[in-house]
Design a protein around this motif. Sequence first.
Motif, short mmCIF file in Angstrom:
data_model
loop_
_atom_site.label_atom_id
_atom_site.label_comp_id
_atom_site.label_asym_id
_atom_site.label_seq_id
_atom_site.Cartn_x
_atom_site.Cartn_y
_atom_site.Cartn_z
N LEU A 1 0.81 -1.22 0.00
CA LEU A 1 0.00 0.00 0.00
C LEU A 1 0.84 1.27 0.00
CD1 LEU A 1 -3.06 -0.78 2.29
CD2 LEU A 1 -2.98 -0.61 -0.19
N LYS A 2 2.15 1.13 -0.12
CA LYS A 2 2.98 2.32 -0.20
C LYS A 2 2.68 3.10 -1.49
CE LYS A 2 7.00 1.34 2.66
NZ LYS A 2 8.49 1.21 2.70
N ILE A 3 2.59 4.42 -1.35
CA ILE A 3 2.28 5.28 -2.49
C ILE A 3 3.51 5.38 -3.38
CG2 ILE A 3 1.65 7.62 -3.20
CD1 ILE A 3 0.16 7.84 -0.48
N GLU A 4 3.33 5.05 -4.66
CA GLU A 4 4.44 5.08 -5.61
C GLU A 4 4.34 6.20 -6.63
OE1 GLU A 4 5.30 1.40 -7.59
OE2 GLU A 4 6.69 0.84 -5.98
N ARG A 5 3.10 6.57 -7.01
CA ARG A 5 2.97 7.50 -8.14
C ARG A 5 1.71 8.36 -7.97
NH1 ARG A 5 3.22 3.97 -11.56
NH2 ARG A 5 1.15 3.80 -12.49
N ILE A 6 1.85 9.61 -8.36
CA ILE A 6 0.73 10.55 -8.33
C ILE A 6 0.62 11.20 -9.71
CG2 ILE A 6 -0.19 12.68 -7.33
CD1 ILE A 6 1.29 11.90 -4.74
N GLU A 7 -0.56 11.08 -10.32
CA GLU A 7 -0.78 11.65 -11.66
C GLU A 7 -1.98 12.60 -11.61
OE1 GLU A 7 -0.39 8.33 -14.81
OE2 GLU A 7 -0.70 7.28 -12.90
N LEU A 8 -1.92 13.61 -12.46
CA LEU A 8 -2.99 14.60 -12.52
C LEU A 8 -3.57 14.67 -13.92
CD1 LEU A 8 -1.22 17.36 -10.44
CD2 LEU A 8 -3.33 16.21 -9.77
N PHE A 9 -4.90 14.88 -13.99
CA PHE A 9 -5.60 14.98 -15.27
C PHE A 9 -6.48 16.22 -15.23
CE2 PHE A 9 -4.72 10.56 -14.43
CZ PHE A 9 -4.36 10.01 -15.66
N LYS A 10 -6.08 17.25 -16.00
CA LYS A 10 -6.90 18.46 -16.12
C LYS A 10 -7.73 18.32 -17.38
CE LYS A 10 -5.57 22.63 -17.49
NZ LYS A 10 -5.06 24.01 -17.57
N VAL A 11 -9.05 18.22 -17.21
CA VAL A 11 -9.92 17.88 -18.33
C VAL A 11 -11.13 18.81 -18.36
CG1 VAL A 11 -9.24 15.45 -18.23
CG2 VAL A 11 -11.24 16.20 -16.94
N PRO A 12 -11.76 18.95 -19.55
CA PRO A 12 -12.99 19.73 -19.64
C PRO A 12 -14.11 19.05 -18.83
CG PRO A 12 -12.11 19.19 -21.83
CD PRO A 12 -11.36 18.37 -20.84
N PRO A 13 -15.09 19.83 -18.35
CA PRO A 13 -15.28 21.25 -18.62
C PRO A 13 -14.42 22.17 -17.76
CG PRO A 13 -17.08 20.42 -17.29
CD PRO A 13 -16.23 19.23 -17.63
N ARG A 14 -14.15 21.77 -16.48
CA ARG A 14 -13.36 22.64 -15.59
C ARG A 14 -12.82 21.83 -14.41
NH1 ARG A 14 -17.55 26.37 -12.09
NH2 ARG A 14 -18.93 24.72 -11.41
N TRP A 15 -12.44 20.57 -14.67
CA TRP A 15 -12.13 19.64 -13.61
C TRP A 15 -10.66 19.28 -13.56
CZ3 TRP A 15 -16.70 16.10 -15.42
CH2 TRP A 15 -17.91 16.73 -15.11
N LEU A 16 -10.23 18.79 -12.39
CA LEU A 16 -8.90 18.25 -12.20
C LEU A 16 -9.05 16.98 -11.36
CD1 LEU A 16 -5.74 18.74 -12.45
CD2 LEU A 16 -5.90 19.72 -10.15
N PHE A 17 -8.47 15.89 -11.86
CA PHE A 17 -8.50 14.63 -11.12
C PHE A 17 -7.09 14.22 -10.73
CE2 PHE A 17 -12.27 14.45 -13.86
CZ PHE A 17 -13.25 14.15 -12.92
N VAL A 18 -6.96 13.55 -9.59
CA VAL A 18 -5.68 12.99 -9.18
C VAL A 18 -5.83 11.47 -9.09
CG1 VAL A 18 -6.14 13.24 -6.66
CG2 VAL A 18 -3.79 13.08 -7.50
N LYS A 19 -4.81 10.78 -9.58
CA LYS A 19 -4.75 9.32 -9.51
C LYS A 19 -3.55 8.95 -8.66
CE LYS A 19 -3.89 5.25 -12.45
NZ LYS A 19 -3.44 4.83 -13.81
N ILE A 20 -3.79 8.26 -7.56
CA ILE A 20 -2.73 7.81 -6.67
C ILE A 20 -2.58 6.29 -6.83
CG2 ILE A 20 -1.95 7.58 -4.28
CD1 ILE A 20 -3.30 10.20 -3.65
N THR A 21 -1.38 5.83 -7.15
CA THR A 21 -1.12 4.42 -7.39
C THR A 21 -0.17 3.88 -6.32
OG1 THR A 21 -1.36 4.77 -9.77
CG2 THR A 21 -0.32 2.71 -9.07
N THR A 22 -0.50 2.73 -5.77
CA THR A 22 0.33 2.10 -4.74
C THR A 22 1.27 1.07 -5.37
OG1 THR A 22 -1.27 0.34 -4.33
CG2 THR A 22 -1.54 2.37 -3.07
N LYS A 23 2.17 0.56 -4.54
CA LYS A 23 3.16 -0.42 -5.00
C LYS A 23 2.50 -1.65 -5.62
CE LYS A 23 7.18 -3.07 -3.38
NZ LYS A 23 8.01 -3.41 -2.20
N SER A 24 1.36 -2.04 -5.08
CA SER A 24 0.65 -3.22 -5.59
C SER A 24 -0.12 -2.95 -6.86
CB SER A 24 -0.32 -3.75 -4.53
OG SER A 24 -1.37 -2.81 -4.33
N GLY A 25 -0.21 -1.69 -7.26
CA GLY A 25 -1.01 -1.32 -8.43
C GLY A 25 -2.41 -0.87 -8.10
N LEU A 26 -2.78 -0.92 -6.81
CA LEU A 26 -4.10 -0.43 -6.40
C LEU A 26 -4.16 1.08 -6.60
CD1 LEU A 26 -6.64 -1.80 -5.21
CD2 LEU A 26 -5.80 -1.17 -2.93
#
Length: 386
Positions: A5-30
Amino acid sequence: MSNDLKIERIELFKVPPRWLFVKITTKSGLVGWGEPVIEGKADTVAACVREMEQYLIGRGAHEIEDIWQVLYRGGFYRGGPILMSALSGIDQALWDIKGKHLNVPVYELLGGAVRQKMKMYCWIGGDHPEVVLEQAQEKVDAGYTAVKMNATGEMDWVSSVKEVKKVVENIKLIRQHFGDSLDVGLDFHGRVHKPMVKRLIDELSPFDPLFIEEPVLAENNDALGHIYRYSAIPIATGERMFSRWDFKEILHQGVVDIIQPDLSHAGGISEVRRIATMAEAYDITIAPHCPLGPISLASALHVDFVSANAFIQESSLGIHYNQGFDLLDYVKNPEVFDLKEGYIDLFDRPGLGVEMDEERLKEGQKIGHHWANPIWRNADGSFAEW
């Protein structure tokens, strides 16, 4: 908990109409998803998430409360829309991961549901009467039994009698058409200054609004006591308040009936759950603000499901900001948000219960957005609150 469950990666997605999402990925891929955004400041919040990344990589994603405390307190300067919105999205994603890891919906981790479904409302126009009936009918046809609309367009600090009378036409049209079968919340949107609030309430009261939202801006909350004592209409506020400390004084003073913290602005699931519990102690209800995307809405619903004092939930489905891209466009399982007789049923999937369509997000990211608040002017050229 496993090192998986260790956090390995943080990604951001700025998409229409006016949103921002974050994706947090753990060592296991969860993976966990969050929605860290303040409307019109997506790039600023994204930079803030990146600055917080140093506190996250290598941490166990299950350590939600300690991470929250570190992100809130560890930067020395605290609170406000940018810092709290960044923290909100991260917090949502961590709850999503923990629920998926334990194979239970987030509300089970918060103590379990107190209701089997949540009453919903959706925004319609209200700036101008021409669109009100048409949009209200669309929402009724879609299954809503409640709507919210802007009470006014731009307003002077002290407006003319003619402008005041125009405001009434919006809700008057709805009452004449739907009678009392449709609940109607009125959003003053901070557009109205203190000198006009009582006058507008006098004009609007005969049409029985469900509540009046943001009768004054949050920085003028000291005026709420004056307004609260004047009107029998429930008073709502809170979308521009960002932590339990921001809500503390109005709860203690008892000058509000409904608080509206936003799950993407007020510290995420962890903090809004605490705010809801504080409000319950003062016999005040909660109706989370949500003009944003699917992760923000799902997070709000999980708090609603466990909060005895939650009474209604806002949805942005079909809101005018969403032209070309709507609430369900980035979701692989849109059925979780199906409306049945004005309600959304209790979720049964693990985590937040929303499966994001990453391919659509990547397509949307190529387009991006530069959404900003409109700038309004009064007839004399002076700035008007939007």
